[in-house]
Design an enzyme around this catalytic site. Sequence first.
Site, PDB file in Angstrom:
ATOM      1  N   GLU A 181       0.813  -1.215   0.000  1.00  0.00           N
ATOM      2  CA  GLU A 181       0.000   0.000   0.000  1.00  0.00           C
ATOM      3  C   GLU A 181       0.847   1.266   0.000  1.00  0.00           C
ATOM      4  OE1 GLU A 181      -3.549   2.269   2.457  1.00  0.00           O
ATOM      5  OE2 GLU A 181      -2.690   0.441   3.301  1.00  0.00           O
ATOM      6  N   ASP A 210      -0.767  -5.235   2.892  1.00  0.00           N
ATOM      7  CA  ASP A 210      -1.225  -4.035   3.583  1.00  0.00           C
ATOM      8  C   ASP A 210      -0.561  -4.037   4.952  1.00  0.00           C
ATOM      9  OD1 ASP A 210      -2.507  -1.895   4.735  1.00  0.00           O
ATOM     10  OD2 ASP A 210      -4.468  -2.386   3.896  1.00  0.00           O
ATOM     11  N   ILE A 215      -0.713  -2.025   7.542  1.00  0.00           N
ATOM     12  CA  ILE A 215      -1.728  -1.834   8.594  1.00  0.00           C
ATOM     13  C   ILE A 215      -3.069  -1.665   7.895  1.00  0.00           C
ATOM     14  CG2 ILE A 215      -2.529  -0.573  10.615  1.00  0.00           C
ATOM     15  CD1 ILE A 215       0.206   0.652  10.961  1.00  0.00           C
ATOM     16  N   ASP A 216      -3.897  -2.665   7.950  1.00  0.00           N
ATOM     17  CA  ASP A 216      -5.256  -2.519   7.431  1.00  0.00           C
ATOM     18  C   ASP A 216      -6.135  -2.101   8.600  1.00  0.00           C
ATOM     19  OD1 ASP A 216      -7.159  -2.727   5.250  1.00  0.00           O
ATOM     20  OD2 ASP A 216      -8.078  -4.283   6.478  1.00  0.00           O
ATOM     21  N   THR A 272      -5.861   1.596   9.593  1.00  0.00           N
ATOM     22  CA  THR A 272      -4.956   2.586  10.181  1.00  0.00           C
ATOM     23  C   THR A 272      -5.674   3.502  11.169  1.00  0.00           C
ATOM     24  OG1 THR A 272      -3.474   2.545   8.277  1.00  0.00           O
ATOM     25  CG2 THR A 272      -3.387   4.495   9.662  1.00  0.00           C
ATOM     26  N   ASP A 297      -6.197  -4.624   0.483  1.00  0.00           N
ATOM     27  CA  ASP A 297      -7.115  -4.646   1.623  1.00  0.00           C
ATOM     28  C   ASP A 297      -7.763  -6.017   1.822  1.00  0.00           C
ATOM     29  OD1 ASP A 297      -6.948  -1.843   2.303  1.00  0.00           O
ATOM     30  OD2 ASP A 297      -8.234  -1.406   0.594  1.00  0.00           O
TER      31      ASP A 297
END
Length: 267
Positions: A66, A81, A83-84, A86, A209
């Site tokens: 990402e 990702d 941190i999915d 955030t 995601d």
Amino acid sequence: MLSLEEKFELAKRAAQKAGAYLLNHRSFRVQAKAHHDFVTECDKASERMIREMILAECPEDGFFGEEYGETSGSGGRWIVDPIDGTTNFIKNLPMYTVSIAYEQGGVLQLGVVYCPPLNELYAAQRGKGATLNGERIRVSEISDPGDAVVSMGFAHRNPGNARRTHGLLPALVRELSDLRRMGSAAYDLCCVASGRCDGFFELGIYLYDFAAGRVMVEEAGGKVTGWPGEADCNLTGNVIASNGLIHGRLEELLIGKPHTNESIQEA
């Protein structure tokens, strides 16, 4: 060159290493990437950590993350990702995840989703099922939409998708048992895979995601598609996932088709 099984184990280690970093770094700067879309220095550090760890052992592979985009390779492709969820991470809400998928020959082969605050490691390998912390998981057996709990996203970063989603809510609320908003599509999909929720939908999300979560749901016996009349969700980012049993009715609700009884009353 690592075998698929070895890459699966590598993905688990990378997700857990990045997750440990996130748990121990609660002081950070927040920047706005776009409207309602934020990034922290931890997002970037997590992705760098995962990229370095994976490509050190799989230099032939491509990598799509990402924060830093895509690099090509002669092998498969890692889809990450860092941190999915955030916003959840920023607010110290526990539903944020590290999401890692591996694609080979155009097919998603592996999915690993780690939720650090809950210490939940979801893992799935194509044709070999899905697990939560090593224990096999399966989708729910709910077949009546009236008993179904469905998670969702509001598509709040895209005004058109947000309006489309909001217009569907009255019918969804009338027919489903309840709706949930977790704040991480990867975690939403893991909840479908583990039977905690019976379905999930969201418009306009990115492949990183949901790629790992898609493998999770399918390997747990569920179904993942695009929205009715559209191309596959890997191409559009418009995702519907379910236990398979409520999928048809969920599709109907998402294109505004009323229940049979409603149609009779309206006639």
